[in-house]
Structures are given as structure tokens and as C-alpha cells.
Scaffold this active site. Structure first.
Site, PDB file in Angstrom:
ATOM      1  N   TYR A  94       4.064   2.977  -8.153  1.00 16.71           N
ATOM      2  CA  TYR A  94       5.820   1.938  -8.929  1.00 16.71           C
ATOM      3  C   TYR A  94       3.952   1.032  -9.589  1.00 16.71           C
ATOM      4  CZ  TYR A  94       5.661  -2.361  -6.839  1.00 16.71           C
ATOM      5  OH  TYR A  94       6.252  -3.694  -6.551  1.00 16.71           O
ATOM      6  N   ARG A 133      -4.781   1.261 -12.277  1.00 15.93           N
ATOM      7  CA  ARG A 133      -4.718   1.085 -10.735  1.00 15.93           C
ATOM      8  C   ARG A 133      -3.344   1.931  -9.661  1.00 15.93           C
ATOM      9  NH1 ARG A 133      -2.406  -4.909  -9.092  1.00 15.93           N
ATOM     10  NH2 ARG A 133      -0.416  -3.765 -10.433  1.00 15.93           N
ATOM     11  N   ARG A 160      13.258  17.497   3.678  1.00 16.63           N
ATOM     12  CA  ARG A 160      13.034  16.720   4.496  1.00 16.63           C
ATOM     13  C   ARG A 160      11.934  16.984   5.192  1.00 16.63           C
ATOM     14  NH1 ARG A 160      12.557  13.651   8.331  1.00 16.63           N
ATOM     15  NH2 ARG A 160      13.273  11.318   8.280  1.00 16.63           N
ATOM     16  N   LYS A 162       0.139   0.399  -4.479  1.00 13.63           N
ATOM     17  CA  LYS A 162       1.573  -0.610  -4.581  1.00 13.63           C
ATOM     18  C   LYS A 162       2.693   0.556  -4.428  1.00 13.63           C
ATOM     19  CE  LYS A 162       2.960  -3.245  -8.996  1.00 13.63           C
ATOM     20  NZ  LYS A 162       3.250  -3.818  -7.963  1.00 13.63           N
ATOM     21  N   GLU A 183      -1.236 -13.235   1.345  1.00 16.07           N
ATOM     22  CA  GLU A 183      -0.787 -12.935  -0.582  1.00 16.07           C
ATOM     23  C   GLU A 183       0.572 -13.480  -0.254  1.00 16.07           C
ATOM     24  OE1 GLU A 183      -1.398  -9.408  -2.562  1.00 16.07           O
ATOM     25  OE2 GLU A 183      -0.234  -8.472  -0.914  1.00 16.07           O
ATOM     26  N   LEU A 212      -2.885  -6.918  -2.600  1.00 10.95           N
ATOM     27  CA  LEU A 212      -2.544  -5.541  -4.036  1.00 10.95           C
ATOM     28  C   LEU A 212      -3.738  -6.508  -4.501  1.00 10.95           C
ATOM     29  CD1 LEU A 212      -0.067  -3.742  -4.888  1.00 10.95           C
ATOM     30  CD2 LEU A 212       0.306  -5.056  -6.497  1.00 10.95           C
TER      31      LEU A 212
HETATM   32  N1  PMP Z   1       0.518  -8.750  -4.680  1.00 16.65           N
HETATM   33  C1  PMP Z   1       1.972  -8.398  -4.399  1.00 16.65           C
HETATM   34  C2  PMP Z   1       2.507  -7.813  -3.066  1.00 16.65           C
HETATM   35  C3  PMP Z   1       2.798  -7.753  -5.261  1.00 16.65           C
HETATM   36  O1  PMP Z   1       4.231  -7.310  -4.804  1.00 16.65           O
HETATM   37  C4  PMP Z   1       2.088  -7.983  -6.689  1.00 16.65           C
HETATM   38  C5  PMP Z   1       3.015  -7.875  -8.215  1.00 16.65           C
HETATM   39  N2  PMP Z   1       3.110  -6.101  -8.431  1.00 16.65           N
HETATM   40  C6  PMP Z   1       1.008  -8.674  -7.113  1.00 16.65           C
HETATM   41  C7  PMP Z   1       0.434  -9.236  -6.068  1.00 16.65           C
HETATM   42  C8  PMP Z   1      -0.144  -9.231  -8.163  1.00 16.65           C
HETATM   43  O2  PMP Z   1       0.201  -8.060  -8.826  1.00 16.65           O
HETATM   44  P1  PMP Z   1       0.093  -7.736 -10.653  1.00 16.65           P
HETATM   45  O3  PMP Z   1      -0.806  -9.117 -11.005  1.00 16.65           O
HETATM   46  O4  PMP Z   1      -0.739  -6.563 -11.109  1.00 16.65           O
HETATM   47  O5  PMP Z   1       1.462  -8.086 -10.534  1.00 16.65           O
END
Ligand code: PMP
Length: 284
Positions: free
Chosen positions: A32, A51, A99, A147, A179, A204
Site C-alpha cells: 500500500y 516506492r 487458496r 510496504k 523506527e 521502511l
Molecule cells: N516506517 C514505517 C514502519 C511506516 O509505516 C511509515 C509510514 N508509512 C514510515 C516509516 C514513514 O514513511 P512515509 O514517510 O513514506 O510515510
């Protein structure tokens, strides 16, 4: 009631339907993106689409449509919902198939769902008060750079943070912060140097992270991309997070201990201002 987009059709949100055999539902086999909206315009759309393409490529998943078509759907959805400020969620899955652990045939059409979420982005109380975070072990899978819609552990971590009276969780692996539960994490050390974890499979690659690091560099702020420990964070002058929906938000407390003087940091505040200014200028 919102208008949503489901596999080629705009419809009222309570009429949107996805098969029970959708691989997003059965295997979390989907990715997503979340694009923020200010003044009815999309922030860093190209970055989010780049991305998305990367996420799809890493999972050998076909693209649901090209970037021009996806932009048109985003804009149509904004118009139909008269959304001035908030976000557009776009979910793509490997589609509907019996499935089976094996990926379905490559010509299986991906599922594509978009919906809007209204909400204030510029005016956030947390920008003034700061966030309180708690640390929890990072128990997610080892490809956090993709993501995926597999957000269960992030959801557990945030719920645990709330249970402990905090706003969010910072995830920790081998003593170092990876993070936030849904954002990238930063500290500012005593000499004013901004420290954040380098890109790898562990985090991410935030689209906001890329923009904020570029803007920080242009503002003359020293940047060190390296993993930092929880102890370093506790001793930092400032801490903050970035994400598409929060922009830049200060962190004022970690595990119940104040960071710096316990108030939102100056660098976080400056970066938030610069980021919003830039976002307004470049949104499409
Ligand atoms: N890390 C994680 C685990 C996230 O879910 C997000 C939000 N999508 C981010 C970092 C930040 O990414 P972005 O700046 O693209 O929203």
C-alpha cells in the site's frame, strides 16, 4: 459518506466489495501507499509511486495501472470526496485466487482499492506538546523495506504504547532503534547532529524521510545516517519522527524519561516548518 474506488469502480464506501479469496485477506499478500493531501493537492506523489513500484517489484507483483492512471484515480477520488486535507490510501493485492501458498498465475489481475481519510495535518496538537513514546522489541519480519499490508505487529506495538499511557512505540532490535510503529525515528545529539538509521531491509524507506533529510542538509544541519541505541536516544538533545501523515513531530519522552528539556525541540520545529512550506510549494 465517502466515495471509494474498488477495481475500476467509484462507489459509496458501504458498497465497496472484495472477494473472501483475495490474497490480501488470506495471506496479507499486498502492498500500500499513503499520500497526504494539503489544499486538495497530493504531496510527493512521484516519490510514493516510485516506492510502490519498488514494493511491487520486490514481491514480483504486477502493477495495477501505470502512474498516470493512478494519478487520475487519486485526483478523481479527491474531487468526489471534496477532500482538502487528509490522505489517500491505495491498497494493491495479488488479486483473487484459490487458496494456495504458491503465487497464482501471473495474469491474475491485482486488486486495487483507494479510499480517502479526512484529517488535520498542518494543525496537530502533538506539534506543540510533543509525543511520548515507549520502546518495544521489533518483532516484525525481516523485509520491513517493503510496504506490505501486514501491519499486525505495528498495530500491536501502538496498542501496547497506548496501554502504557504513551502515544506511540519505537521499535528496538539489538539495542538499537529501527523506527517508529508507523514512522521513521531521529535524534539530535548534543552537538546538534541529526542521527537516523540508514536505509536497509530493517526499516521502511520513508518518503518523508528522504525529503526531510534533503531539506535538513540544505538548511546546514549535520546528518549522520547510523543506527542509534535507546541509551543515546535518552541522552539526546531532541528526538522526532517523520511520516507522510505526521510530517515531522517532536518526541519529548521515551520510556517515561524526558528528552532534552522535555519540550519539543528546535530542530524538529524548524524541519516541520520547512517541510510544510516545501510540501505546499511542490504538491500536485
Ligand atoms: N516506517 C514505517 C514502519 C511506516 O509505516 C511509515 C509510514 N508509512 C514510515 C516509516 C514513514 O514513511 P512515509 O514517510 O513514506 O510515510
Amino acid at each position: 459518506m465517502r466515495t471509494v474506488y474498488v477495481n475500476g469502480v467509484f462507489c459509496p464506501e458501504d458498497e465497496g466489495r472484495i472477494s473472501i479469496f483475495d490474497r490480501g485477506f488470506l495471506f496479507a499478500d499486498g502492498v500500500y501507499e499513503v499520500v497526504s493531501v494539503l489544499d486538495g493537492k497530493l504531496i510527493d506523489f512521484a516519490g510514493h509511486m516510485a516506492r510502490l513500484a519498488r514494493s511491487l517489484g520486490e514481491l514480483s507483483m504486477p502493477a495495477p495501472a501505470d502512474e498516470t492512471a493512478l494519478l487520475a484515480i487519486h485526483r478523481e477520488l479527491l474531487a468526489r470526496n471534496q477532500l482538502a486535507e487528509g490522505a489517500v490510501y491505495m491498497q494493491v493485492t495479488r488479486g483473487v485466487a484459490d487458496r494456495d501458498f504458491l503465487f497464482p498465475p501471473e495474469d491474475t489481475p491485482p486488486s486495487l482499492v483507494l479510499f480517502t481519510q479526512a484529517g488535520s495535518l498542518r494543525d496537530k496538537p502533538a506539534a506543540r506538546t510533543g509525543l511520548r513514546v515507549v520502546t518495544v522489541p521489533d518483532l516484525r519480519w525481516a523485509r520491513r523495506d517493503i510496504k506490505t499490508v501486514q501491519l499486525l505487529y505495528s498495530s500491536m506495538a501502538k496498542t501496547e504504547a497506548k496501554r502504557r499511557g504513551a502515544d506511540d512505540a519505537w521499535l528496538v532490535e539489538d539495542g538499537r532503534v529501527t523506527e517508529g510503529s508507523s514512522n521513521n525515528a531521529y535524534i539530535v545529539d548534543a552537538s546538534g547532529r541529526l542521527i537516523t538509521r540508514p536505509l536497509s531491509h530493517a526499516i521502511l524507506p520513508g518518503i518523508t524521510r528522504t525529503a526531510v533529510l534533503r531539506l535538513a542538509g540544505e538548511a546546514g544541519i549535520a546528518i549522520e545516517e547510523r543506527a542509534f541505541t535507546v541509551e543515546e536516544a535518552l541522552a539526546a538533545r531532541e528526538a522526532f519522527i517523520t511520516s507522510a501523515s505526521s510530517f515531522v513531530l517532536p518526541v519529548v519522552e521515551i520510556d517515561g524519561q524526558p528528552i532534552g528539556d522535555g519540550r519539543p525541540g528546535e530542530i524538529a520545529g524548524r524541519l516541520r516548518e520547512i517541510y510544510i512550506e516545501e510540501a505546499l510549494k511542490t504538491a500536485i
